[in-house]
Design a protein around this motif. Sequence first.
Motif, PDB file in Angstrom:
ATOM      1  N   PRO A  36       0.806  -1.221   0.000  1.00 35.06           N
ATOM      2  CA  PRO A  36       0.000   0.000   0.000  1.00 35.06           C
ATOM      3  C   PRO A  36       0.844   1.279   0.000  1.00 35.06           C
ATOM      4  O   PRO A  36       0.464   2.281  -0.605  1.00 35.06           O
ATOM      5  CB  PRO A  36      -0.854  -0.107   1.264  1.00 35.06           C
ATOM      6  CG  PRO A  36      -0.319  -1.246   2.052  1.00 35.06           C
ATOM      7  CD  PRO A  36       0.514  -2.083   1.139  1.00 35.06           C
ATOM      8  N   HIS A  37       2.009   1.229   0.643  1.00 32.70           N
ATOM      9  CA  HIS A  37       2.902   2.386   0.648  1.00 32.70           C
ATOM     10  C   HIS A  37       3.387   2.685  -0.777  1.00 32.70           C
ATOM     11  O   HIS A  37       3.354   3.827  -1.234  1.00 32.70           O
ATOM     12  CB  HIS A  37       4.075   2.122   1.585  1.00 32.70           C
ATOM     13  CG  HIS A  37       4.941   3.310   1.832  1.00 32.70           C
ATOM     14  ND1 HIS A  37       5.793   3.376   2.904  1.00 32.70           N
ATOM     15  CD2 HIS A  37       5.127   4.478   1.162  1.00 32.70           C
ATOM     16  CE1 HIS A  37       6.449   4.522   2.879  1.00 32.70           C
ATOM     17  NE2 HIS A  37       6.065   5.200   1.818  1.00 32.70           N
ATOM     18  N   GLU A  39       1.943   1.741  -3.573  1.00 39.10           N
ATOM     19  CA  GLU A  39       0.787   2.147  -4.389  1.00 39.10           C
ATOM     20  C   GLU A  39       0.458   3.618  -4.185  1.00 39.10           C
ATOM     21  O   GLU A  39       0.161   4.329  -5.147  1.00 39.10           O
ATOM     22  CB  GLU A  39      -0.428   1.261  -4.072  1.00 39.10           C
ATOM     23  CG  GLU A  39      -0.270  -0.137  -4.621  1.00 39.10           C
ATOM     24  CD  GLU A  39      -1.402  -1.069  -4.240  1.00 39.10           C
ATOM     25  OE1 GLU A  39      -2.243  -0.707  -3.375  1.00 39.10           O
ATOM     26  OE2 GLU A  39      -1.452  -2.183  -4.799  1.00 39.10           O
ATOM     27  N   ARG A  40       0.539   4.102  -2.945  1.00 39.10           N
ATOM     28  CA  ARG A  40       0.309   5.535  -2.691  1.00 39.10           C
ATOM     29  C   ARG A  40       1.348   6.386  -3.411  1.00 39.10           C
ATOM     30  O   ARG A  40       1.034   7.420  -3.981  1.00 39.10           O
ATOM     31  CB  ARG A  40       0.337   5.827  -1.187  1.00 39.10           C
ATOM     32  CG  ARG A  40      -0.932   5.494  -0.456  1.00 39.10           C
ATOM     33  CD  ARG A  40      -0.933   6.034   0.974  1.00 39.10           C
ATOM     34  NE  ARG A  40       0.236   5.694   1.771  1.00 39.10           N
ATOM     35  CZ  ARG A  40       0.404   4.542   2.417  1.00 39.10           C
ATOM     36  NH1 ARG A  40      -0.527   3.599   2.348  1.00 39.10           N
ATOM     37  NH2 ARG A  40       1.486   4.320   3.126  1.00 39.10           N
ATOM     38  N   ARG A  41       2.596   5.941  -3.385  1.00 38.79           N
ATOM     39  CA  ARG A  41       3.669   6.714  -4.024  1.00 38.79           C
ATOM     40  C   ARG A  41       3.561   6.689  -5.546  1.00 38.79           C
ATOM     41  O   ARG A  41       3.888   7.662  -6.206  1.00 38.79           O
ATOM     42  CB  ARG A  41       5.034   6.203  -3.576  1.00 38.79           C
ATOM     43  CG  ARG A  41       5.344   6.526  -2.142  1.00 38.79           C
ATOM     44  CD  ARG A  41       6.769   6.122  -1.770  1.00 38.79           C
ATOM     45  NE  ARG A  41       7.142   6.752  -0.529  1.00 38.79           N
ATOM     46  CZ  ARG A  41       7.626   7.976  -0.420  1.00 38.79           C
ATOM     47  NH1 ARG A  41       7.805   8.707  -1.475  1.00 38.79           N
ATOM     48  NH2 ARG A  41       7.943   8.475   0.754  1.00 38.79           N
ATOM     49  N   GLY A  44      -1.109   7.260  -6.187  1.00 31.66           N
ATOM     50  CA  GLY A  44      -1.862   8.234  -5.402  1.00 31.66           C
ATOM     51  C   GLY A  44      -2.760   7.493  -4.420  1.00 31.66           C
ATOM     52  O   GLY A  44      -2.549   6.328  -4.104  1.00 31.66           O
ATOM     53  N   ASP A  45      -3.801   8.147  -3.968  1.00 32.44           N
ATOM     54  CA  ASP A  45      -4.717   7.586  -2.980  1.00 32.44           C
ATOM     55  C   ASP A  45      -5.730   6.669  -3.663  1.00 32.44           C
ATOM     56  O   ASP A  45      -6.827   7.084  -4.022  1.00 32.44           O
ATOM     57  CB  ASP A  45      -5.428   8.723  -2.241  1.00 32.44           C
ATOM     58  CG  ASP A  45      -6.320   8.241  -1.119  1.00 32.44           C
ATOM     59  OD1 ASP A  45      -6.405   7.006  -0.901  1.00 32.44           O
ATOM     60  OD2 ASP A  45      -6.946   9.092  -0.468  1.00 32.44           O
ATOM     61  N   GLU A  47      -7.533   4.367  -2.504  1.00 34.75           N
ATOM     62  CA  GLU A  47      -8.735   4.115  -1.711  1.00 34.75           C
ATOM     63  C   GLU A  47      -9.802   5.181  -1.947  1.00 34.75           C
ATOM     64  O   GLU A  47     -10.987   4.869  -1.998  1.00 34.75           O
ATOM     65  CB  GLU A  47      -8.382   4.070  -0.213  1.00 34.75           C
ATOM     66  CG  GLU A  47      -7.448   2.943   0.158  1.00 34.75           C
ATOM     67  CD  GLU A  47      -8.080   1.572  -0.024  1.00 34.75           C
ATOM     68  OE1 GLU A  47      -9.281   1.429   0.271  1.00 34.75           O
ATOM     69  OE2 GLU A  47      -7.369   0.664  -0.485  1.00 34.75           O
ATOM     70  N   ALA A  52      -6.715   7.799  -9.313  1.00 31.27           N
ATOM     71  CA  ALA A  52      -5.596   6.968  -8.857  1.00 31.27           C
ATOM     72  C   ALA A  52      -5.948   5.488  -8.972  1.00 31.27           C
ATOM     73  O   ALA A  52      -5.131   4.680  -9.411  1.00 31.27           O
ATOM     74  CB  ALA A  52      -5.233   7.312  -7.413  1.00 31.27           C
ATOM     75  N   ARG A  53      -7.167   5.141  -8.580  1.00 30.70           N
ATOM     76  CA  ARG A  53      -7.609   3.745  -8.657  1.00 30.70           C
ATOM     77  C   ARG A  53      -7.617   3.258 -10.106  1.00 30.70           C
ATOM     78  O   ARG A  53      -7.159   2.161 -10.414  1.00 30.70           O
ATOM     79  CB  ARG A  53      -8.998   3.601  -8.026  1.00 30.70           C
ATOM     80  CG  ARG A  53      -9.420   2.183  -7.779  1.00 30.70           C
ATOM     81  CD  ARG A  53     -10.669   2.025  -6.928  1.00 30.70           C
ATOM     82  NE  ARG A  53     -11.660   3.078  -7.002  1.00 30.70           N
ATOM     83  CZ  ARG A  53     -11.847   4.033  -6.063  1.00 30.70           C
ATOM     84  NH1 ARG A  53     -11.081   4.043  -4.994  1.00 30.70           N
ATOM     85  NH2 ARG A  53     -12.774   4.950  -6.202  1.00 30.70           N
ATOM     86  N   LYS A  56      -4.091   2.645 -11.365  1.00 30.19           N
ATOM     87  CA  LYS A  56      -3.585   1.360 -10.869  1.00 30.19           C
ATOM     88  C   LYS A  56      -4.163   0.198 -11.674  1.00 30.19           C
ATOM     89  O   LYS A  56      -3.444  -0.727 -12.048  1.00 30.19           O
ATOM     90  CB  LYS A  56      -3.931   1.197  -9.393  1.00 30.19           C
ATOM     91  CG  LYS A  56      -3.536  -0.150  -8.827  1.00 30.19           C
ATOM     92  CD  LYS A  56      -4.048  -0.325  -7.420  1.00 30.19           C
ATOM     93  CE  LYS A  56      -3.838  -1.760  -6.979  1.00 30.19           C
ATOM     94  NZ  LYS A  56      -4.452  -2.048  -5.707  1.00 30.19           N
TER      95      LYS A  56
END
Length: 188
Positions: A36-37, A39-41, A44-45, A47, A52-53, A56
């Motif tokens: 998750p770290h 993926e955020r980098r 983005g967010d 969730e 961002a989703r 991904k």
Amino acid sequence: MRQNGQKSCAQSRNKNGIDFYLESNSALYASSNLQPHLERRIYGDVENDPVAREKKELKSHPFIAGLTYGEADLYKDDVNKVCFLESSAIPFERIKQEFEGKFEVIQCTVPIFGEGSGELMIPGIHKAIAIADLLKHLGMSQEDTCAIGDGMNDAEMLEFCNIRIAMGNAKPGLKAIADVITGTVEED
């Protein structure tokens, strides 16, 4: 990755919440919160941000896909190095001080890992040693070598090889020992 009979940082409890992966001969093993770290980098967010989703879902990053997740036991006998991501709680310099004398601690050059990211390596083990062994095995000369690097984990290799190339995004210390500086990794 044992040094002087001590446990590696990956083998001790992760009480400081540093996200990392172990680079071993068999796989890249991720700590429990690394995915998750990352993926955020990278995205983005994921969730809360639909863009961002979607990013991904449309194009998964090959590094994230290449890691091994969910390994309950990170006690490994074949760890070559530990790479850790930047932490807002603990600065790189504090991590470096904590492991000084036990491991070589250098900053990482992977932009998505953060400026305060780094690597823990066994002292005296580096890429130049592997190149020297390979040259001996192949019966070739050091004059036949060329090295390309971007991080300070490439310093011994560049110093050893006949032709020394640093990437445009390389750390200043690596650029200082290079014969040639090429474009950045983003420029292919």
